[in-house]
Design a protein around this motif. Structure first.
Motif, mmCIF file in Angstrom:
data_model
loop_
_atom_site.group_PDB
_atom_site.id
_atom_site.type_symbol
_atom_site.label_atom_id
_atom_site.label_comp_id
_atom_site.label_asym_id
_atom_site.label_seq_id
_atom_site.Cartn_x
_atom_site.Cartn_y
_atom_site.Cartn_z
ATOM 1 N N PRO A 52 -31.914 -64.164 1.205
ATOM 2 C CA PRO A 52 -30.939 -63.612 2.152
ATOM 3 C C PRO A 52 -30.574 -64.592 3.266
ATOM 4 N N TYR A 110 -26.916 -65.866 4.111
ATOM 5 C CA TYR A 110 -26.396 -65.665 5.471
ATOM 6 C C TYR A 110 -25.813 -66.958 6.030
ATOM 7 N N TYR A 147 -24.247 -56.340 -1.566
ATOM 8 C CA TYR A 147 -24.454 -57.772 -1.373
ATOM 9 C C TYR A 147 -24.310 -58.146 0.101
ATOM 10 N N TYR A 176 -27.139 -57.031 2.219
ATOM 11 C CA TYR A 176 -28.293 -57.892 1.966
ATOM 12 C C TYR A 176 -28.145 -59.229 2.693
ATOM 13 N N ALA A 177 -26.946 -59.827 2.603
ATOM 14 C CA ALA A 177 -26.730 -61.153 3.181
ATOM 15 C C ALA A 177 -26.666 -61.112 4.703
ATOM 16 N N TRP A 202 -30.285 -58.340 6.166
ATOM 17 C CA TRP A 202 -31.556 -58.995 5.859
ATOM 18 C C TRP A 202 -31.482 -60.490 6.139
ATOM 19 N N GLY A 203 -30.342 -61.086 5.803
ATOM 20 C CA GLY A 203 -30.201 -62.522 5.996
ATOM 21 C C GLY A 203 -30.251 -62.924 7.454
#
Length: 328
Positions: free
Chosen positions: A90, A94, A296, A299-300, A303-304
């Motif tokens: 992630p 990011y 996606y 998540y990026a 969490w990223g």
């Protein structure tokens, strides 16, 4: 430097031999540790004179291999997987978020320009395809493409094709020219197809087939392009890092992105193989594609960002990358 190498070459060669030997005896293990300590000192001296030399890189690799022979037990594979999916991947996504959006914007501008041109200019349409060919493409070829093969084999073929495109963007991105070529040619292809459907008054049909899987599939291509551009820029402008180290760090993070894209493209391939040609309502198919894309970006970005602020960059741990050494 040549004289220093000539004096110590036998020691370095012996360290390389022991580091790659399958099983060591007690005396050989002691010899390995002694040579490791000596070579670490040699490397420090060499880096102070020629930090980006081939000799420096070669000794770093040998020391890294030697270090794995006496630094204890192997790491827990489950812990490594957890770190990869929760932190490294992630964070790597990011770091590419804004560049991914920039690649997507360039793609949309080029594709829209071609779609408007082909859709509004009879001359341009005739230059692309004859009237009969355009009609067959709209009424048969485009739609049949998604259903003429079994869903599983079609999904596999799509996955392979998209992975190949992404691999080119990642591997050849350092050239600085391949990524623009990939973006332009793919945007041109999508734009021409959209223009042919627009000229026939069936844009709704085109988007009903392209959006369910295309939202995530094209985003994966943009991610790959962003990764390629990132390593190119690391070579052009390394900042406070040496150029060799900047490219190495970005290259390792790029491998993390490449592994993640295998999974992303697998999911988009499943959507294209099973959802796009399915009898589901159009709104449901597009909703599924949009949900995959939303997952996606969550998540990026969520969490990223958390992993990025914690200091993660998608690179290997420092000890695995060879930047730390055991004290003598």
């Amino acid at each position: 430097m040549d004289a220093f190498s000539a004096v110590n070459a036998d020691k370095w060669s012996r360290l390389h031999e022991l580091a790659h030997k399958g099983k060591l005896s007690g005396p050989e293990a002691d010899e390995l540790l002694a040579l490791y300590q000596a070579t670490s000192a040699h490397l420090s001296l060499i880096r102070s004179v020629a930090p980006e030399s081939g000799l420096s890189a070669s000794l770093s690799a040998t020391l890294a291999q030697a270090r794995t022979r006496f630094t204890g037990a192997r790491s827990n594979p489950m812990a490594d997987l957890e770190r990869f999916f929760v932190l490294a991947l992630p964070a790597a996504f990011y770091r590419l978020a804004w560049l991914t959006l920039a690649c997507g914007a360039a793609f949309l501008i080029i594709g829209a320009a071609y779609a408007v041109w082909i859709g509004s200019s009879p001359e341009a349409l005739r230059a692309v395809a004859s009237e009969a060919a355009a009609k067959q493409y709209v009424e048969e070829d485009f739609i049949d493409y998604y259903s003429e093969n079994p869903a599983a084999s079609f999904a596999g073929a799509v996955w392979t094709n998209n992975a190949w495109i992404s691999a080119q963007a990642v591997a050849l991105g350092i050239t600085g020219v391949w990524v623009p070529i990939i973006l332009f040619t793919n945007a041109q292809g999508v734009g021409v197809a959209a223009g042919i459907f627009a000229a026939a008054g069936k844009s709704d049909v085109f988007f009903s087939y392209i959006l369910p899987h295309g939202l995530m599939e094209l985003t994966a291509v943009f991610i790959a392009c962003a990764a390629g551009l990132r390593i190119f820029w690391a070579m052009v402008s390394p900042g406070p890092r040496t150029r060799l180290r900047a490219v190495a760090e970005e290259g390792r993070s790029l491998v993390t992105v490449a592994l993640g894209l295998v999974l992303v493209l697998f999911v988009s391939g499943l959507v294209e193989g099973f959802v796009t040609p399915s009898p589901l309502p159009v709104w449901a198919k597009i909703a599924i594609g949009a949900a995959v894309l939303a997952c996606y970006w969550t998540y990026a970005l969520v969490w990223g960002r958390r992993a990025y602020l914690a200091g993660e960059r998608g690179d290997l741990r420092r000890e695995d990358a060879g930047y730390t050494e055991i004290a003598a």
